[in-house]
Design a protein around this motif. Structure first.
Motif, PDB file in Angstrom:
ATOM      1  N   TRP A 150     -58.128 121.593  59.307  1.00 51.00           N
ATOM      2  CA  TRP A 150     -58.953 122.446  60.159  1.00 51.00           C
ATOM      3  C   TRP A 150     -58.122 123.490  60.887  1.00 51.00           C
ATOM      4  CZ3 TRP A 150     -63.666 123.386  59.309  1.00 51.00           C
ATOM      5  CH2 TRP A 150     -64.469 122.433  58.702  1.00 51.00           C
ATOM      6  N   ARG A 151     -56.892 123.171  61.221  1.00 50.58           N
ATOM      7  CA  ARG A 151     -56.032 124.154  61.873  1.00 50.58           C
ATOM      8  C   ARG A 151     -55.794 125.332  60.930  1.00 50.58           C
ATOM      9  NH1 ARG A 151     -53.315 122.486  65.789  1.00 50.58           N
ATOM     10  NH2 ARG A 151     -52.772 120.470  64.945  1.00 50.58           N
ATOM     11  N   ARG A 152     -55.575 125.040  59.652  1.00 56.19           N
ATOM     12  CA  ARG A 152     -55.330 126.103  58.668  1.00 56.19           C
ATOM     13  C   ARG A 152     -56.609 126.847  58.306  1.00 56.19           C
ATOM     14  NH1 ARG A 152     -50.360 125.129  55.116  1.00 56.19           N
ATOM     15  NH2 ARG A 152     -49.152 123.702  56.381  1.00 56.19           N
ATOM     16  N   LYS A 153     -57.734 126.136  58.292  1.00 57.09           N
ATOM     17  CA  LYS A 153     -59.009 126.745  57.917  1.00 57.09           C
ATOM     18  C   LYS A 153     -59.520 127.679  59.019  1.00 57.09           C
ATOM     19  CE  LYS A 153     -63.634 125.320  56.499  1.00 57.09           C
ATOM     20  NZ  LYS A 153     -63.896 125.730  55.166  1.00 57.09           N
ATOM     21  N   SER A 154     -59.224 127.358  60.269  1.00 52.12           N
ATOM     22  CA  SER A 154     -59.680 128.174  61.404  1.00 52.12           C
ATOM     23  C   SER A 154     -58.793 129.401  61.514  1.00 52.12           C
ATOM     24  CB  SER A 154     -59.586 127.356  62.690  1.00 52.12           C
ATOM     25  OG  SER A 154     -60.371 126.203  62.608  1.00 52.12           O
TER      26      SER A 154
END
Length: 162
Positions: A150-154
Motif C-alpha cells: 500500500w505504501r508503494r501503491k499510494s
C-alpha cells in the motif's frame, strides 16, 4: 478525506448496489472488520463489520444510473451486497486522503486477516499472468508486505507529504 464511486452502468439492489448507514461516520469508531453475515453471502475478500441489526436496519440502498457519482466520508459504514443477476456490476471507486495520513500497524489487529488474504490474492494474480511462479516466503511477515504494497501503491497527487 473523501471516497467516491461512479456507476458505469445502472446499479440497484438486485446487482448489489452500494448501501450506506447515514450519519454512521459520526456515530461509530472504526469497527472490527471480518466477513459480514449478509443475506445471500458476500464476495470473496469483501470484508465488513459486524454490528447490531438495529443499525443494519438503518441502511439505505444507493441506486444509481450510469454516470451517477456519489461522494461520502470514508468512515461512513458502507458496502455492497451480492450481485444476484447474471450481469455485471461495473463501477469505479476512489479514496482520497490527506498527505498527513499514515499507515497503521496491523499486526495483531483485525486487519491482519485482511492483509494475509490480500497478499495471497496478489500472489495468485501475479502467478496467473507471469511465466515464473511467485511464492510468498514463509519467513516473510505478510503484514509488513501488505503495508509495503500500500505504501508503494499510494501516491501524492498534489501538495507536500505530511
Amino acid at each position: 478525506q473523501s471516497t467516491w464511486g461512479a456507476a458505469l452502468e445502472k446499479v440497484d439492489s438486485s446487482n448489489g448496489c452500494l448501501t450506506v448507514i447515514p450519519g454512521s461516520h459520526k456515530d461509530y469508531p472504526l469497527l472490527h472488520h471480518d466477513y459480514p453475515e449478509w443475506e445471500g453471502g458476500v464476495n470473496k475478500m469483501y470484508h465488513g463489520i459486524k454490528i447490531d441489526q438495529s443499525v443494519v436496519d438503518k441502511r439505505i440502498h444507493v441506486e444509481m444510473e450510469k454516470g451517477d457519482v456519489v461522494f461520502f466520508h470514508p468512515l461512513l459504514i458502507h458496502g455492497s451486497g451480492m450481485n444476484k443477476t447474471q450481469g455485471f456490476r461495473k463501477a469505479i471507486c476512489c479514496h482520497y486522503a490527506s498527505s498527513d495520513c499514515y499507515l497503521i500497524k496491523i499486526k495483531g489487529t483485525s486487519q491482519e486477516l485482511i492483509a494475509d488474504e490480500a497478499v495471497e490474492a496478489y500472489a495468485n494474480k501475479i502467478n496467473k499472468f507471469s511465466k515464473l511462479p511467485v511464492n510468498i516466503p514463509t519467513n516473510l511477515d505478510k503484514t509488513e508486505l501488505y503495508t509495503e504494497f500500500w505504501r508503494r501503491k499510494s501516491r501524492l497527487v498534489c501538495g507536500r507529504e505530511g
